[in-house]
Design a protein around this motif. Structure first.
Motif, PDB file in Angstrom:
ATOM      1  N   ARG A  65       0.841  -1.203   0.000  1.00 27.04           N
ATOM      2  CA  ARG A  65       0.000   0.000   0.000  1.00 27.04           C
ATOM      3  C   ARG A  65       0.873   1.249   0.000  1.00 27.04           C
ATOM      4  NH1 ARG A  65      -4.299  -1.159   4.756  1.00 27.04           N
ATOM      5  NH2 ARG A  65      -4.901  -3.225   4.043  1.00 27.04           N
ATOM      6  N   ASN A  66       1.939   1.197   0.781  1.00 28.47           N
ATOM      7  CA  ASN A  66       2.838   2.353   0.852  1.00 28.47           C
ATOM      8  C   ASN A  66       3.428   2.669  -0.513  1.00 28.47           C
ATOM      9  OD1 ASN A  66       2.331   2.468   3.565  1.00 28.47           O
ATOM     10  ND2 ASN A  66       4.313   1.680   4.206  1.00 28.47           N
ATOM     11  N   GLN A  67       3.870   1.635  -1.230  1.00 30.67           N
ATOM     12  CA  GLN A  67       4.456   1.853  -2.551  1.00 30.67           C
ATOM     13  C   GLN A  67       3.426   2.408  -3.526  1.00 30.67           C
ATOM     14  OE1 GLN A  67       5.954  -2.159  -2.956  1.00 30.67           O
ATOM     15  NE2 GLN A  67       8.080  -1.437  -2.877  1.00 30.67           N
ATOM     16  N   LEU A  68       2.198   1.904  -3.460  1.00 32.73           N
ATOM     17  CA  LEU A  68       1.145   2.416  -4.346  1.00 32.73           C
ATOM     18  C   LEU A  68       0.821   3.873  -4.036  1.00 32.73           C
ATOM     19  CD1 LEU A  68      -1.327  -0.599  -4.587  1.00 32.73           C
ATOM     20  CD2 LEU A  68       0.177   0.282  -6.382  1.00 32.73           C
ATOM     21  N   LEU A  69       0.802   4.218  -2.757  1.00 35.54           N
ATOM     22  CA  LEU A  69       0.542   5.602  -2.369  1.00 35.54           C
ATOM     23  C   LEU A  69       1.658   6.515  -2.869  1.00 35.54           C
ATOM     24  CD1 LEU A  69      -1.142   7.664  -0.818  1.00 35.54           C
ATOM     25  CD2 LEU A  69       0.108   7.008   1.248  1.00 35.54           C
ATOM     26  N   VAL A  70       2.897   6.096  -2.686  1.00 40.33           N
ATOM     27  CA  VAL A  70       4.035   6.888  -3.162  1.00 40.33           C
ATOM     28  C   VAL A  70       4.004   6.982  -4.677  1.00 40.33           C
ATOM     29  CG1 VAL A  70       6.558   6.979  -3.309  1.00 40.33           C
ATOM     30  CG2 VAL A  70       5.455   6.439  -1.132  1.00 40.33           C
ATOM     31  N   LEU A  71       3.681   5.896  -5.354  1.00 44.49           N
ATOM     32  CA  LEU A  71       3.613   5.908  -6.823  1.00 44.49           C
ATOM     33  C   LEU A  71       2.588   6.927  -7.312  1.00 44.49           C
ATOM     34  CD1 LEU A  71       4.618   4.679  -9.459  1.00 44.49           C
ATOM     35  CD2 LEU A  71       2.861   2.924  -9.213  1.00 44.49           C
ATOM     36  N   ALA A  72       1.431   6.979  -6.673  1.00 41.51           N
ATOM     37  CA  ALA A  72       0.414   7.962  -7.063  1.00 41.51           C
ATOM     38  C   ALA A  72       0.942   9.385  -6.866  1.00 41.51           C
ATOM     39  CB  ALA A  72      -0.861   7.752  -6.250  1.00 41.51           C
ATOM     40  N   ASN A  73       1.644   9.606  -5.765  1.00 34.61           N
ATOM     41  CA  ASN A  73       2.229  10.929  -5.522  1.00 34.61           C
ATOM     42  C   ASN A  73       3.300  11.252  -6.551  1.00 34.61           C
ATOM     43  OD1 ASN A  73       0.570  11.322  -3.317  1.00 34.61           O
ATOM     44  ND2 ASN A  73       2.099  10.635  -1.846  1.00 34.61           N
ATOM     45  N   LEU A  74       4.103  10.259  -6.917  1.00 31.53           N
ATOM     46  CA  LEU A  74       5.152  10.471  -7.916  1.00 31.53           C
ATOM     47  C   LEU A  74       4.553  10.839  -9.269  1.00 31.53           C
ATOM     48  CD1 LEU A  74       7.678   7.567  -7.156  1.00 31.53           C
ATOM     49  CD2 LEU A  74       7.865   9.987  -6.514  1.00 31.53           C
ATOM     50  N   GLU A  75       3.456  10.190  -9.631  1.00 36.04           N
ATOM     51  CA  GLU A  75       2.808  10.490 -10.909  1.00 36.04           C
ATOM     52  C   GLU A  75       2.364  11.954 -10.948  1.00 36.04           C
ATOM     53  OE1 GLU A  75      -0.223   7.482 -10.914  1.00 36.04           O
ATOM     54  OE2 GLU A  75       1.079   6.009 -11.889  1.00 36.04           O
ATOM     55  N   SER A  76       1.761  12.410  -9.861  1.00 38.35           N
ATOM     56  CA  SER A  76       1.305  13.806  -9.797  1.00 38.35           C
ATOM     57  C   SER A  76       2.484  14.772  -9.823  1.00 38.35           C
ATOM     58  CB  SER A  76       0.489  14.036  -8.526  1.00 38.35           C
ATOM     59  OG  SER A  76      -0.674  13.264  -8.551  1.00 38.35           O
ATOM     60  N   TYR A  77       3.499  14.480  -9.028  1.00 37.50           N
ATOM     61  CA  TYR A  77       4.656  15.370  -8.956  1.00 37.50           C
ATOM     62  C   TYR A  77       5.411  15.383 -10.286  1.00 37.50           C
ATOM     63  CZ  TYR A  77       8.739  17.729  -6.921  1.00 37.50           C
ATOM     64  OH  TYR A  77       9.750  18.606  -6.644  1.00 37.50           O
ATOM     65  N   ASN A  78       5.456  14.260 -10.965  1.00 37.64           N
ATOM     66  CA  ASN A  78       6.106  14.193 -12.276  1.00 37.64           C
ATOM     67  C   ASN A  78       5.418  15.136 -13.259  1.00 37.64           C
ATOM     68  OD1 ASN A  78       8.025  13.174 -14.187  1.00 37.64           O
ATOM     69  ND2 ASN A  78       6.443  11.817 -14.994  1.00 37.64           N
ATOM     70  N   ALA A  79       4.095  15.194 -13.219  1.00 37.27           N
ATOM     71  CA  ALA A  79       3.358  16.105 -14.101  1.00 37.27           C
ATOM     72  C   ALA A  79       3.723  17.561 -13.796  1.00 37.27           C
ATOM     73  CB  ALA A  79       1.855  15.888 -13.947  1.00 37.27           C
ATOM     74  N   VAL A  80       3.866  17.889 -12.521  1.00 38.76           N
ATOM     75  CA  VAL A  80       4.263  19.248 -12.131  1.00 38.76           C
ATOM     76  C   VAL A  80       5.658  19.546 -12.670  1.00 38.76           C
ATOM     77  CG1 VAL A  80       4.877  20.712 -10.155  1.00 38.76           C
ATOM     78  CG2 VAL A  80       2.800  19.306 -10.082  1.00 38.76           C
TER      79      VAL A  80
END
Length: 128
Positions: free
Chosen positions: A72-87
């Motif tokens: 779950r932790n990795q999935l949560l971080v992955l979702a955050n990474l996707e958003s931050y990558n767009a920024v």
């Protein structure tokens, strides 16, 4: 794209124009899919240290993909990474810069999540 033609050839010209429009759409669609896959693989490397293909080659008997067997932790971080990558893309950062910043964020977030033991939190109950 407009094609100047005589009346006798107009139907053929319109067909060619339609083919050109469809070909252009397909090329753009392929480019979008390739870009998305490339970005997804970059995020896989940042978080997991390998591409989806590398993981699949190392785990040929696993069904699904590497994201199906993450915590779950990795999935949560992955979702955050996707958003931050767009920024970061909107800020004009190149891939190397983005990978470095994303890796720092991933390490920081995973450490924080492990500290608070998100995996041990009970699920929220939905009241109806």
């Amino acid at each position: 794209m407009r094609i100047a033609v005589c009346d006798d050839c107009r139907e053929d010209a319109l067909s060619l124009e339609n083919v050109w429009q469809v070909t252009r759409f397909v090329c753009i669609s392929v480019q979008i899919v390739y870009t998305y896959a490339n970005e997804a693989d970059m995020l896989n490397v940042v978080l997991f240290g390998k591409t989806a293909k590398q993981w699949k080659d190392e785990n040929p008997t696993e069904k699904g993909n590497m994201r199906d067997v993450t915590t779950r932790n990795q999935l949560l971080v992955l979702a955050n990474l996707e958003s931050y990558n767009a920024v970061l893309i909107n800020q004009g950062k190149n891939q190397k810069e983005r990978m470095e910043l994303l890796r720092q964020l991933a390490v920081q977030q995973l450490q924080t999540l492990e500290t608070i033991s998100l995996n041990n939190l009970s699920k929220l109950e939905v009241k109806q």
